[in-house]
Design an enzyme around this catalytic site. Structure first.
Site, PDB file in Angstrom:
ATOM      1  N   ALA A 122       0.974  -1.197  -0.153  1.00 54.23           N
ATOM      2  CA  ALA A 122      -0.028   0.051  -0.240  1.00 54.23           C
ATOM      3  C   ALA A 122       0.905   1.253   0.058  1.00 54.23           C
ATOM      4  CB  ALA A 122      -0.924  -0.046   1.221  1.00 54.23           C
ATOM      5  N   THR A 123       2.024   1.219   0.630  1.00 54.01           N
ATOM      6  CA  THR A 123       3.088   2.334   0.512  1.00 54.01           C
ATOM      7  C   THR A 123       3.202   2.739  -0.943  1.00 54.01           C
ATOM      8  OG1 THR A 123       3.828   1.768   2.637  1.00 54.01           O
ATOM      9  CG2 THR A 123       5.370   2.957   1.401  1.00 54.01           C
TER      10      THR A 123
ATOM     11  N   ASN B 283      -6.056   3.058  10.961  1.00 54.15           N
ATOM     12  CA  ASN B 283      -5.497   2.007  11.513  1.00 54.15           C
ATOM     13  C   ASN B 283      -5.208   1.821  12.833  1.00 54.15           C
ATOM     14  OD1 ASN B 283      -3.764   4.126  10.549  1.00 54.15           O
ATOM     15  ND2 ASN B 283      -1.868   2.979  10.868  1.00 54.15           N
TER      16      ASN B 283
ATOM     17  N   GLN C  38      -7.279  -0.668   5.740  1.00 48.00           N
ATOM     18  CA  GLN C  38      -7.706  -1.327   6.907  1.00 48.00           C
ATOM     19  C   GLN C  38      -9.296  -1.738   6.703  1.00 48.00           C
ATOM     20  OE1 GLN C  38      -6.301  -2.283   9.787  1.00 48.00           O
ATOM     21  NE2 GLN C  38      -4.173  -1.063   8.982  1.00 48.00           N
TER      22      GLN C  38
ATOM     23  N   SER D 143      -3.580  -3.738   0.468  1.00 46.39           N
ATOM     24  CA  SER D 143      -2.621  -4.389   0.589  1.00 46.39           C
ATOM     25  C   SER D 143      -2.517  -6.035   1.350  1.00 46.39           C
ATOM     26  CB  SER D 143      -1.509  -3.732   1.868  1.00 46.39           C
ATOM     27  OG  SER D 143      -0.171  -4.182   2.116  1.00 46.39           O
ATOM     28  N   ALA D 144      -2.191  -6.980   0.704  1.00 47.18           N
ATOM     29  CA  ALA D 144      -2.545  -8.234   0.708  1.00 47.18           C
ATOM     30  C   ALA D 144      -2.267  -8.860   2.332  1.00 47.18           C
ATOM     31  CB  ALA D 144      -1.851  -9.267  -0.062  1.00 47.18           C
ATOM     32  N   HIS D 145      -1.097  -8.280   2.808  1.00 49.58           N
ATOM     33  CA  HIS D 145      -0.828  -8.864   4.230  1.00 49.58           C
ATOM     34  C   HIS D 145      -1.849  -8.276   5.392  1.00 49.58           C
ATOM     35  CE1 HIS D 145       1.451  -5.384   6.272  1.00 49.58           C
ATOM     36  NE2 HIS D 145       1.193  -4.955   4.982  1.00 49.58           N
TER      37      HIS D 145
ATOM     38  N   THR E 133       9.164  -7.196 -12.728  1.00 51.28           N
ATOM     39  CA  THR E 133       8.520  -8.519 -12.837  1.00 51.28           C
ATOM     40  C   THR E 133       7.373  -8.814 -11.792  1.00 51.28           C
ATOM     41  OG1 THR E 133      10.662  -9.312 -13.796  1.00 51.28           O
ATOM     42  CG2 THR E 133       8.834 -11.041 -12.972  1.00 51.28           C
TER      43      THR E 133
ATOM     44  N   CYS F 276       4.637   1.145  12.273  1.00 54.71           N
ATOM     45  CA  CYS F 276       5.446   1.948  11.200  1.00 54.71           C
ATOM     46  C   CYS F 276       5.997   3.191  12.232  1.00 54.71           C
ATOM     47  CB  CYS F 276       4.757   2.528  10.148  1.00 54.71           C
ATOM     48  SG  CYS F 276       3.567   1.400   9.539  1.00 54.71           S
TER      49      CYS F 276
END
Ligand code: 7TS
Length: 388
Positions: free
Chosen positions: A72-73, A155, A183, A203-205, A241, A328
């Protein structure tokens, strides 16, 4: 010692099903999709399935873009810096409106643009901890505002912002609107047909997918240059890639996130509320923000007289992982900026701890955590009293 993980707003466990789905793309189908041989071409159908799952997850149209990137960053940097190159440099619009409580990747990108001469307005949140659409209305100027960037849910507090209203206001004024939905996926329904956003990042995580892969939704017709230049991957919108295993995992994680939306809003919410009620029944405690307008998994609690950092450390000794806010920013001992922006006072800003659950959190874990919190708070309060 059995450990309990209650820091799901920082990152989440990869769902074992997602991990299994990713595995063949490390060991068997590891070709570069841009290669002309079979190792490359055999991954295409799987990429398509993953992309379809992402489009379905947020209800995007085929004509829209979902650019696969690293996090996401990256997505947030792409939008903010891209708008600078696309709009600010080519038109008279040279202002960005955002909020004081965005993630550092938005705040720092905006500060970088301030260094290039752009004006950035950082909206405060109101006493409920949310962004007031009337305030946005006062601050946007169709002739000057190039972009409005406001997160969907915060968040640290879990507070949900009125994104449909904010996005509609921008649309009516011809101003581009970006939301950081990191979030939100898996916690609220995200439907880009219902909410007129131009850009949306995820963001997947944060929803039981792997780290190092994310997505940027760009509505059909909206132009933004790439942040990374190079090969023609992603139709020239993001060179490099593609992280195939990551994309496969993120697609499946998105599908599961939508499947578990109901569970998140019933069972996860029930456990969260149970924990919240128990915390509030302790002496001199406070939870930030009304629970009805919070994501169902988040509590930001304050225990009067107990330093947040000390409580996190004490809980960690008992095997419980919580946070004082964003990982963060956790290396600094400055008071939590979101809480400072909420104007709740210096003491509260230093005493907040964030507990964030997931669909993997169990009732037993909540019960054990409550016992641990009680013991830690008692111990720390007794120390601070004896120091007076
Ligand atoms: N935006 C929001 C709203 C976030 O919560 C985070 C991570 C990011 C962006 C960055 O995501 P990434 O994919 O680039 O890692 N937030 C947190 C947090 O609250 N604690 O640790 C990380």
């Amino acid at each position: 010692m059995e450990r309990i993980y209650l820091d799901n707003n920082a990152t989440t466990l990869v769902d074992p099903r997602v991990k299994d789905a990713m595995e063949p793309f490390f060991s068997q189908m590891y070709g570069n999709p841009n290669s002309l041989h079979s190792f490359g071409s055999e991954v295409h159908p799987y990429m398509r399935i993953a992309l379809d799952r992402l489009y379905a997850g947020i209800n995007a149209k085929d004509s829209d873009d979902i650019v696969i990137n690293s996090c996401a960053t990256e997505g947030n940097n792409t939008v903010i810096k891209g708008v600078y190159y696309e709009i600010v440099r080519n038109t008279k619009k040279n202002e960005i409106v955002t909020t004081q409580v965005e993630h550092p990747c938005v705040i720092h990108s905006c500060q970088f643009l301030e260094g290039l001469g752009i004006k950035v307005i950082y909206l405060p949140v109101n006493n409920d901890g949310i962004v007031d659409p009337d305030l946005l209305k006062e601050q946007i100027d169709p002739d000057k505002t190039a972009l409005v960037s406001i997160m969907w849910a915060n968040n640290e507090t879990g507070l949900i912002f009125p994104i449909k209203e904010l996005a509609t206001l921008c649309k009516e004024n011809g101003v581009l609107f970006h939301t950081d939905a990191v979030q939100t996926i898996g916690k609220l329904k995200v439907d880009v047909q219902d909410v007129p956003v131009d850009f949306l990042t995820f963001s997947a995580h944060k929803f039981h997918g792997p780290k190092g892969v994310g997505g940027l939704f760009i509505r059909n017709g909206v132009k933004v240059p790439p942040l990374l230049h190079g090969g023609e991957q992603m139709g020239g919108k993001r060179a490099g890639t593609i992280n195939i295993a990551g994309l496969i995992g993120m697609g499946y994680a998105m599908e599961l996130a939508v499947e578990y939306l109901e569970y998140e809003n019933t069972e996860v919410r029930r456990l969260r509320d149970k924990m919240e009620d128990a915390i509030l029944s302790l002496k001199d405690t406070l939870v930030i923000g009304a629970r009805e307008i919070r994501t169902p998994n988040t509590i930001l609690a304050s225990f009067k007289g107990v330093e947040g950092e000390a409580l996190i450390w004490d809980l960690n000794q008992r095997g419980i992982a919580a946070s004082t806010g964003s990982a963060c920013a956790s290396e600094s001992l400055e008071p939590n900026p979101t809480l400072v922006a909420m104007n709740i006072g210096e003491e509260l800003a230093h005493t907040g701890i964030r507990l964030s659950l997931s669909r993997f959190t169990t009732e037993k874990e909540i019960d054990l955590t409550l016992l641990a919190i009680q013991k830690s708070v008692e111990r720390l309060r007794s120390i601070s009293m004896s120091n007076i």
